[in-house]
Design an enzyme around this catalytic site. Structure first.
Site, mmCIF file in Angstrom:
data_model
loop_
_atom_site.group_PDB
_atom_site.id
_atom_site.type_symbol
_atom_site.label_atom_id
_atom_site.label_comp_id
_atom_site.label_asym_id
_atom_site.label_seq_id
_atom_site.Cartn_x
_atom_site.Cartn_y
_atom_site.Cartn_z
ATOM 1 N N ASP A 1 0.857 -1.183 0.000
ATOM 2 C CA ASP A 1 0.000 0.000 0.000
ATOM 3 C C ASP A 1 0.897 1.237 0.000
ATOM 4 O OD1 ASP A 1 -1.792 2.036 0.476
ATOM 5 O OD2 ASP A 1 -2.961 0.892 1.953
ATOM 6 N N HIS A 2 0.846 1.953 -1.092
ATOM 7 C CA HIS A 2 1.756 3.098 -1.251
ATOM 8 C C HIS A 2 1.416 4.240 -0.289
ATOM 9 C CE1 HIS A 2 4.973 5.109 -3.065
ATOM 10 N NE2 HIS A 2 4.650 5.027 -4.349
#
Ligand code: CAO
Length: 425
Positions: A397-398
């Site tokens: 998850d950036h």
């Protein structure tokens, strides 16, 4: 009953408008003022209402036709007229169909009574600003749906009846989202037009999985980092333990080693063993190493969780993976088996493939996909030599992790798998 033609009424200076929706088809009943078709000019969309109540005998236009005032839209078997009192005897035949298209028994038709004006769709009273026609608005009112929450799939975002029905269906399944957050709907298509089809229901697990995956896909900002680990030594070691594995009654695959290496790596990269807080302004670091692994079952994908992987040896992990997989495939996992994971491993090694993009199992922030081990030539500085290479795909998850962290995590993991002696350091 009298057959009557309905024509497009005076649409002012709008010429050559396009038919963008057929609201009824042959055999449908219509009420006075019920929508027959929707036409669209450069400036507005309009429903062409029926001046009569009755049954649709024929629709004389097709989607995409360009039409003008006076164009015959439909032929109705009339039971009642808008203005009420006229009788069928008063009907005046009006041969408007082209001769070659006329039926052998000519349909007695009448000069249309001044047809009701078209109903402009844009900015109508309820749900003003919503792009929908009266029939759709009526349906929405009946079903208690706020049109402002429905995403239109018609031309220029116009809301269709199917959109309202789809919204209700989705709400009943717990998945409706307001238009501001929803995606444009995928049109419902009757595939039987193209060939034989059958519809099979999704199992309860697949259904729930589909909803979870969709939720995660929409919420998580996914990035996937790919790499290959040289597991020649690890695989040789695993094979060398074959007799011991047999004696223990355990199948020793690569998976327990991979899970063990992940737990070690999570220790070195604690931000991967975490969840974003609900406000997405903080990271909850977890000081435990519970790792989920995807199991393919007949009913769908299930992710049991191995607890405290960092404190377990590979034999214990192999036995636990076998036990939980068996329970999963027999539908006998308890809720405790399925909760508390910090990170997930999804192995498609048996199936094959050189890489894929696993979807993060939110609220976790990362997942490792494992592909099929392959022997490849690798340059050792002097020559190519055959090495057993394992494809790894880390999705993260950036919002929680940046690209450098993702890259560092994968590289460190490939090192651990490349030389598992590091696991005991
Ligand atoms: N490369 C090559 N061979 C591999 C491999 C790899 N990466 N991983 C496993 N194999 C081999 C094993 O060594 C074993 O070979 P042998 O039968 O010759 O010993 C064989 O494939 C079968 O392994 P397995 O699948 O029974 O065992 P596993 O420990 O590798 O995996 C489990 C267990 C439960 C994870 C697996 O059976 C499974 O269900 N995988 C599917 C997961 C899934 O659907 N993921 C996709 C989810 S979408 O993100």
């Amino acid at each position: 009953m009298t057959a009557r033609e309905v024509v497009i009424p005076d649409i002012g200076d709008a010429e050559n408008v396009e038919v963008i929706e057929l609201c009824v088809g042959p055999g449908d009943s219509v009420e006075v003022d019920g929508a027959l078709i929707v036409i669209e000019s450069d400036k507005a969309s309009m429903e062409v209402p029926s001046p009569f109540a009755g049954t649709v005998a024929e629709i004389r236009v097709e989607l995409g036709d360009v039409v003008d005032s006076g164009h015959v839209v439909a032929v109705l078997e009339v039971t009642r007229e808008a203005s009420g009192e006229r009788t069928r005897e008063e009907a005046v035949p009006q041969p408007s169909a082209p001769a070659e298209a006329a039926p052998s028994q000519p349909t007695p038709s009448v000069a249309p009574q001044p047809p009701p004006p078209p109903v402009q769709l844009d900015g109508a009273a309820d749900g003003a600003g919503v792009y929908a026609g009266p029939a759709v608005r009526r349906l929405a009112r009946e079903l208690g749906v706020a049109l402002s929450d429905v995403r239109g799939s018609g031309p220029r975002g116009r809301i269709l009846k199917d959109d309202v029905k789809g919204f209700v269906k989705s709400a009943m399944a717990g998945g409706a989202t307001p238009a501001s957050a929803a995606l444009p709907a995928i049109p419902a298509i009757d595939f039987s037009k193209f060939g034989p089809v059958e519809e099979v229901p999704l199992t309860r697990i697949r259904n729930r999985g589909a909803r979870n995956l969709h939720r995660n896909w929409l919420n998580v900002v996914h990035v996937t980092q790919h790499d290959e680990a040289d597991v020649t030594d690890l695989d040789g070691f695993r094979r060398s333990l074959g007799d011991q594995a047999k004696a223990r009654g355990v199948k020793l695959t690569l998976l327990p080693f991979i899970v063990k290496a992940c737990a070690e790596n999570l220790g070195a990269f604690p931000r991967f063993c975490a969840s974003l807080n609900p406000a997405v302004d903080g990271l909850i670091l977890k000081h435990y190493r519970h790792i989920g692994f995807a199991v393919d079952t007949d009913d769908g994908l299930i992710v049991p969780v191995l607890r405290d992987v960092d404190s377990k040896g590979v034999w214990a992990l192999a036995a636990e993976i076998a036990e939980l997989s068996e329970l999963a495939r027999n539908g006998r996992l308890a809720p405790d088996h399925l909760s508390g994971g910090c990170f997930t491993v999804s192995s498609l090694g048996r199936q094959g493939g050189t890489g894929f993009t696993p979807i993060v199992n939110a609220p976790e922030v990362a997942i490792l996909g494992v592909g099929r081990l392959d022997t490849k030539p690798r340059w050792n500085g002097a020559a190519f030599e055959p090495r057993a290479m394992l494809p790894l795909s880390l999705s993260y998850d950036h919002r929680a992790l940046n690209g450098v962290e993702g890259g560092n995590f994968v590289v460190a993991l490939t090192r651990l798998l490349g030389d598992i002696r590091r696991l005991v350091l």
